[in-house]
Design a protein around this motif. Sequence first.
Motif, PDB file in Angstrom:
ATOM      1  N   VAL A   1      -2.113  -8.034  -0.466  1.00 25.50           N
ATOM      2  CA  VAL A   1      -3.011  -8.003   0.891  1.00 25.50           C
ATOM      3  C   VAL A   1      -2.823  -9.274   1.729  1.00 25.50           C
ATOM      4  CG1 VAL A   1      -5.481  -8.135   1.489  1.00 25.50           C
ATOM      5  CG2 VAL A   1      -4.954  -7.340  -0.757  1.00 25.50           C
ATOM      6  N   PHE A   2      -2.171 -10.275   1.143  1.00 25.94           N
ATOM      7  CA  PHE A   2      -1.678 -11.484   2.155  1.00 25.94           C
ATOM      8  C   PHE A   2      -0.610 -10.900   2.895  1.00 25.94           C
ATOM      9  CE2 PHE A   2       1.038 -15.022   2.931  1.00 25.94           C
ATOM     10  CZ  PHE A   2       0.330 -15.746   3.563  1.00 25.94           C
ATOM     11  N   LEU A   3       0.466 -10.064   2.207  1.00 27.71           N
ATOM     12  CA  LEU A   3       1.628  -9.677   2.983  1.00 27.71           C
ATOM     13  C   LEU A   3       1.147  -8.894   3.930  1.00 27.71           C
ATOM     14  CD1 LEU A   3       4.268  -8.832   0.461  1.00 27.71           C
ATOM     15  CD2 LEU A   3       4.215 -10.521   2.005  1.00 27.71           C
ATOM     16  N   VAL A   4       0.318  -7.866   3.967  1.00 28.78           N
ATOM     17  CA  VAL A   4      -0.012  -6.769   4.843  1.00 28.78           C
ATOM     18  C   VAL A   4      -0.649  -7.418   6.232  1.00 28.78           C
ATOM     19  CG1 VAL A   4      -2.334  -6.192   4.250  1.00 28.78           C
ATOM     20  CG2 VAL A   4      -0.499  -4.600   4.897  1.00 28.78           C
ATOM     21  N   GLY A   5      -1.209  -8.795   5.992  1.00 30.85           N
ATOM     22  CA  GLY A   5      -1.757  -9.467   7.269  1.00 30.85           C
ATOM     23  C   GLY A   5      -0.586  -9.656   8.349  1.00 30.85           C
ATOM     24  N   PHE A   6       0.636  -9.577   7.873  1.00 33.05           N
ATOM     25  CA  PHE A   6       1.599  -9.974   9.167  1.00 33.05           C
ATOM     26  C   PHE A   6       1.934  -8.611   9.662  1.00 33.05           C
ATOM     27  CE2 PHE A   6       2.002 -13.147   5.987  1.00 33.05           C
ATOM     28  CZ  PHE A   6       2.327 -14.413   6.462  1.00 33.05           C
ATOM     29  N   ILE A   7       1.238  -7.566   9.368  1.00 36.41           N
ATOM     30  CA  ILE A   7       1.620  -6.352  10.332  1.00 36.41           C
ATOM     31  C   ILE A   7       0.497  -6.542  11.394  1.00 36.41           C
ATOM     32  CG2 ILE A   7       1.332  -3.970  10.193  1.00 36.41           C
ATOM     33  CD1 ILE A   7       2.258  -4.204   7.065  1.00 36.41           C
ATOM     34  N   THR A   8       0.813  -6.396  12.717  1.00 39.32           N
ATOM     35  CA  THR A   8      -0.230  -6.466  13.598  1.00 39.32           C
ATOM     36  C   THR A   8      -0.214  -5.344  14.543  1.00 39.32           C
ATOM     37  OG1 THR A   8       1.057  -7.611  15.289  1.00 39.32           O
ATOM     38  CG2 THR A   8       0.416  -9.146  13.586  1.00 39.32           C
ATOM     39  N   SER A   9      -1.217  -5.382  15.436  1.00 37.02           N
ATOM     40  CA  SER A   9      -0.947  -4.061  16.199  1.00 37.02           C
ATOM     41  C   SER A   9      -0.249  -4.222  17.480  1.00 37.02           C
ATOM     42  CB  SER A   9      -2.472  -4.032  17.071  1.00 37.02           C
ATOM     43  OG  SER A   9      -2.895  -5.166  17.724  1.00 37.02           O
ATOM     44  N   GLU A  10       0.421  -5.504  17.508  1.00 38.18           N
ATOM     45  CA  GLU A  10       1.619  -5.687  18.551  1.00 38.18           C
ATOM     46  C   GLU A  10       2.948  -5.481  17.720  1.00 38.18           C
ATOM     47  OE1 GLU A  10      -1.433  -7.131  19.225  1.00 38.18           O
ATOM     48  OE2 GLU A  10      -1.580  -6.274  20.939  1.00 38.18           O
ATOM     49  N   GLY A  11       2.991  -5.194  16.551  1.00 43.45           N
ATOM     50  CA  GLY A  11       4.348  -4.966  16.056  1.00 43.45           C
ATOM     51  C   GLY A  11       4.369  -5.847  14.896  1.00 43.45           C
ATOM     52  N   LEU A  12       5.539  -5.791  14.184  1.00 41.67           N
ATOM     53  CA  LEU A  12       5.815  -6.745  13.106  1.00 41.67           C
ATOM     54  C   LEU A  12       6.284  -7.861  13.161  1.00 41.67           C
ATOM     55  CD1 LEU A  12       7.161  -3.916  10.833  1.00 41.67           C
ATOM     56  CD2 LEU A  12       5.137  -4.857  10.669  1.00 41.67           C
ATOM     57  N   TYR A  13       5.981  -8.911  12.562  1.00 43.23           N
ATOM     58  CA  TYR A  13       6.896 -10.376  12.702  1.00 43.23           C
ATOM     59  C   TYR A  13       7.854 -10.274  11.553  1.00 43.23           C
ATOM     60  CZ  TYR A  13       3.525 -11.229  16.342  1.00 43.23           C
ATOM     61  OH  TYR A  13       2.874 -11.112  17.387  1.00 43.23           O
ATOM     62  N   TRP A  14       8.981  -9.822  11.917  1.00 42.36           N
ATOM     63  CA  TRP A  14      10.006  -9.552  10.833  1.00 42.36           C
ATOM     64  C   TRP A  14      10.217 -10.864  10.032  1.00 42.36           C
ATOM     65  CZ3 TRP A  14      10.768  -5.036   8.806  1.00 42.36           C
ATOM     66  CH2 TRP A  14      10.534  -3.922   9.739  1.00 42.36           C
ATOM     67  N   ALA A  15      10.462 -12.022  10.570  1.00 44.80           N
ATOM     68  CA  ALA A  15      11.171 -13.241   9.961  1.00 44.80           C
ATOM     69  C   ALA A  15       9.794 -13.603   9.211  1.00 44.80           C
ATOM     70  CB  ALA A  15      11.221 -14.184  11.052  1.00 44.80           C
ATOM     71  N   GLN A  16       8.584 -13.611   9.852  1.00 45.86           N
ATOM     72  CA  GLN A  16       7.488 -14.246   8.859  1.00 45.86           C
ATOM     73  C   GLN A  16       7.552 -13.418   7.872  1.00 45.86           C
ATOM     74  OE1 GLN A  16       3.655 -15.062  10.517  1.00 45.86           O
ATOM     75  NE2 GLN A  16       4.671 -16.130  12.067  1.00 45.86           N
ATOM     76  N   LEU A  17       7.357 -12.109   7.995  1.00 43.97           N
ATOM     77  CA  LEU A  17       7.050 -11.037   7.039  1.00 43.97           C
ATOM     78  C   LEU A  17       7.945 -11.161   5.847  1.00 43.97           C
ATOM     79  CD1 LEU A  17       4.944  -8.680   6.306  1.00 43.97           C
ATOM     80  CD2 LEU A  17       6.686  -7.124   7.365  1.00 43.97           C
ATOM     81  N   SER A  18       9.185 -11.455   6.327  1.00 41.01           N
ATOM     82  CA  SER A  18      10.360 -11.503   5.237  1.00 41.01           C
ATOM     83  C   SER A  18      10.160 -12.778   4.407  1.00 41.01           C
ATOM     84  CB  SER A  18      11.864 -11.558   5.893  1.00 41.01           C
ATOM     85  OG  SER A  18      12.056 -10.495   6.512  1.00 41.01           O
ATOM     86  N   ALA A  19       9.587 -13.802   5.071  1.00 41.83           N
ATOM     87  CA  ALA A  19       9.610 -15.029   4.426  1.00 41.83           C
ATOM     88  C   ALA A  19       8.220 -14.852   3.374  1.00 41.83           C
ATOM     89  CB  ALA A  19       9.103 -16.199   5.183  1.00 41.83           C
ATOM     90  N   ALA A  20       7.410 -14.230   3.849  1.00 49.45           N
ATOM     91  CA  ALA A  20       6.004 -14.062   2.875  1.00 49.45           C
ATOM     92  C   ALA A  20       6.558 -12.951   1.798  1.00 49.45           C
ATOM     93  CB  ALA A  20       5.077 -13.399   3.727  1.00 49.45           C
ATOM     94  N   ALA A  21       7.317 -12.037   2.102  1.00 49.19           N
ATOM     95  CA  ALA A  21       7.839 -11.117   1.035  1.00 49.19           C
ATOM     96  C   ALA A  21       8.755 -11.915  -0.089  1.00 49.19           C
ATOM     97  CB  ALA A  21       8.559  -9.949   1.725  1.00 49.19           C
ATOM     98  N   LEU A  22       9.701 -12.821   0.410  1.00 46.34           N
ATOM     99  CA  LEU A  22      10.477 -13.572  -0.407  1.00 46.34           C
ATOM    100  C   LEU A  22       9.639 -14.292  -1.339  1.00 46.34           C
ATOM    101  CD1 LEU A  22      13.351 -14.750  -1.298  1.00 46.34           C
ATOM    102  CD2 LEU A  22      13.120 -16.334   0.635  1.00 46.34           C
ATOM    103  N   LEU A  23       8.790 -15.088  -0.895  1.00 45.79           N
ATOM    104  CA  LEU A  23       7.931 -15.839  -1.815  1.00 45.79           C
ATOM    105  C   LEU A  23       7.034 -14.967  -2.658  1.00 45.79           C
ATOM    106  CD1 LEU A  23       6.357 -18.465   0.806  1.00 45.79           C
ATOM    107  CD2 LEU A  23       8.215 -18.872  -1.025  1.00 45.79           C
ATOM    108  N   ALA A  24       6.614 -13.694  -2.104  1.00 42.68           N
ATOM    109  CA  ALA A  24       5.834 -13.088  -2.876  1.00 42.68           C
ATOM    110  C   ALA A  24       6.599 -12.272  -4.033  1.00 42.68           C
ATOM    111  CB  ALA A  24       5.393 -11.799  -2.169  1.00 42.68           C
ATOM    112  N   SER A  25       8.033 -12.093  -3.882  1.00 44.97           N
ATOM    113  CA  SER A  25       8.628 -11.256  -4.787  1.00 44.97           C
ATOM    114  C   SER A  25       9.547 -12.354  -5.938  1.00 44.97           C
ATOM    115  CB  SER A  25       9.902 -10.315  -4.449  1.00 44.97           C
ATOM    116  OG  SER A  25      10.401 -10.995  -3.177  1.00 44.97           O
ATOM    117  N   LEU A  26       9.491 -13.716  -5.314  1.00 45.49           N
ATOM    118  CA  LEU A  26      10.174 -14.613  -6.335  1.00 45.49           C
ATOM    119  C   LEU A  26       9.683 -14.665  -7.784  1.00 45.49           C
ATOM    120  CD1 LEU A  26      10.831 -17.862  -4.377  1.00 45.49           C
ATOM    121  CD2 LEU A  26      12.442 -16.344  -5.595  1.00 45.49           C
TER     122      LEU A  26
END
Lengths: 449, 279
Positions: free
Chosen positions: B231-256
């Motif tokens: 749910v935290f990760l999906v908060g990085f998806i915005t109506s103005e598009g994806l913030y790839w770097a932030q999303l990747s950083a969050a995904a990295l921490l989430a998958s660790l």
Amino acid sequence: MFRRGVRVVSLLLVVLVGLSGCAGAGALGGGDRVLVVGIVANPQMKDAIALSRGFERDNPGIRLKFVQLPENQARAKITASTATEGGEFDVVMISNFEAPQWAANGWLENLRPFMDASPGYDAGDFIPSIRDSLSYRGSMYAVPFYGESSFLAYRKDLFAKAGVTMPERPTWRQVAELAARLDDPAAGVAGICLRGKPGWGESLAVFDTVVNTFGGRWFDRDWNARLTSPEFRAAARFYVDLVRAHGEVGASSAGFSECGTRYAQGQAAMWYDSTVMTSTNEKPSDSAVVGKSGYVPAPVESTPASGWLYTWALAMPRVAPDKQAAWRFMRWMTDKEYVRTVGRSLGWSQVPPGSRVSTYRIPEYQAAAGGYARATLEGIDSANQRATMTGPVPYPGIQFVGIPEFQDLGTRVSQQLSAAIAGQISVDEALERSQEYAQTVGKSYQETR
Amino acid sequence: MSAQTIARARGRGGRGLVTGVTWLVAVLFVFPLLWMVITAFKQEADAYTDPPRVIFSPTLTQLAGVLERGFVPYLANSAFTTVVSTVFVLLLAVPAAYALSIAAVPGTPNVLGFFLSTKMLPVVAAIIPLYVISQNLALLDNVWILVILYTAMNLPLAVWMMRSFFLEMPREVIEAARVDGAGLAVMLYRVILPVVAPGIAATALICVIFSWTEFFYSVNLTAAQAGTVPVFLVGFITSEGLYWAQLSAAALLASLPVMIVGWIAQNHLVRGLSMGAVK
């Protein structure tokens, strides 16, 4: 062996107890009143979250907790919570699609008494069309955070190079001719970018404004579906032909983000979409075309204006436990002073646009948004159903049909439109099927009238 | 050149080809993960370029931004729901699988079929009743509702997995324990569990992965308190598009955490998943 087992179980218990201390099983604690705010994730809201520490500082005893979700998830979740009186949220972010319907259902608190009891909170300063779109029986049930219409962006440098000029108030036929002139596949530049991605809030938002100005409508006054009418058909043919001939590559899966990226990377000569596109087009860190765009009103055909109207606004569920605290936050985030705070703290180009008339009188904002501020305000101001449709309709909304069923109906119809753009079916086939879907919905309204 | 030398050279060539293809497939599989890790250390402007930028100045800004945005409570919720539900699943699944394999109860096929049938209902079809039930039990936005649901969600799979491990156990070992006078509890704890331990580890890991990545229940039944990492990760998806770097950083921490657990358990996992594969 047995001792080892006991040690493992003990360790596990310690870990669980530790985790349960961190996990959110209970209240947030601390004795503060915690306001839970359900919002749609977007840059303006990120700014609001960053600035909300100021609100907490000025309002001791109130702490804010934001729940950010993408539009689809936020909409579903907030709808479920508000409709069933789930009570998870003190303040929710909704649009002008939901506000009048939810007010009619009795799910929202009438905000008029709160506004009347708040001296200095200038509700008369909200842009009239936005204010009306959030009202039900003369009272506002949501207060706008920002608003938007639609307009056409064009690359002034490419136009000059091609020796063509953009009319001040273009018609769709003129736009199609310009798209044909500027379409340059060899250079990777599409004539125009238009949404084709399925979704009632995706391709249909743009397409519906074309339908309106071509004289089409979803339902007539008696809820008869009109998707196969000559006007609707002409609009659909025009849209599909234009995108297929001079639109972006992969148009059937392009939405706001995809078009925004293409335009910002210099891969489209024109882009018709939301007025918030300027936050992408004119942002130096994201765009290669900063300062190269001109903005003109939404193209028309047989109406004087055709821009849409959309706003994200804050509302209070009827079951919100501490309404005064909730209002204090809503008031802070939608007040004139908030606009100035954003401008001073984060920069004037990041001010949430389209909600208050006074924003457009701030000299600093005029200087920062000079290229598009007037066009945005004019678009929002002229967006109402009287100006953007040729015939009477029984529903509110310009780029959507303001009924609950539209989330499903619109998505189904948009899938047909996308299939036609992809060349999988003909426009006529798409409209025949869409008409069947719409008839089912229209019939239910005819029966319950 | 002798025929033997040619055959040897062909053999080397064949092995080289196989090795090359294996490496290619491995790189293809790992590439998305690798790209996510690289992107997590980029600035947003570097993350979204065409063609993609491989050389850039690495930054920890995105990872710091993710932590600043309140990642830890979501991590704690995910860890709690995952660990507790996995423990519950194992506590229930091991005896159930034992009863359905070694000490087969009457109607075992029907019971197993019933377990499997519970996986056939689309989650979306059950969400409204679940929402209302949670609301009436005052469990909305509470981690315990997720623990209950994750336990229910993983239990059928765990029973089936554990049953297959039990079936692979040599009956002679159980009979010998019985002859030696072991009761059910002693037999289970001292004889059977040590033998199927790799299977338990494999089952636990599968449950951990499924619970950790579960999104639908979490997004619909939680709000401010009990939200999990997806749910935290999906908060990085915005109506103005994806913030790839932030999303990747969050995904990295989430998958660790899952990667670490998988790394630690990999020997057990391989043994567990291949139990009985070779007779």
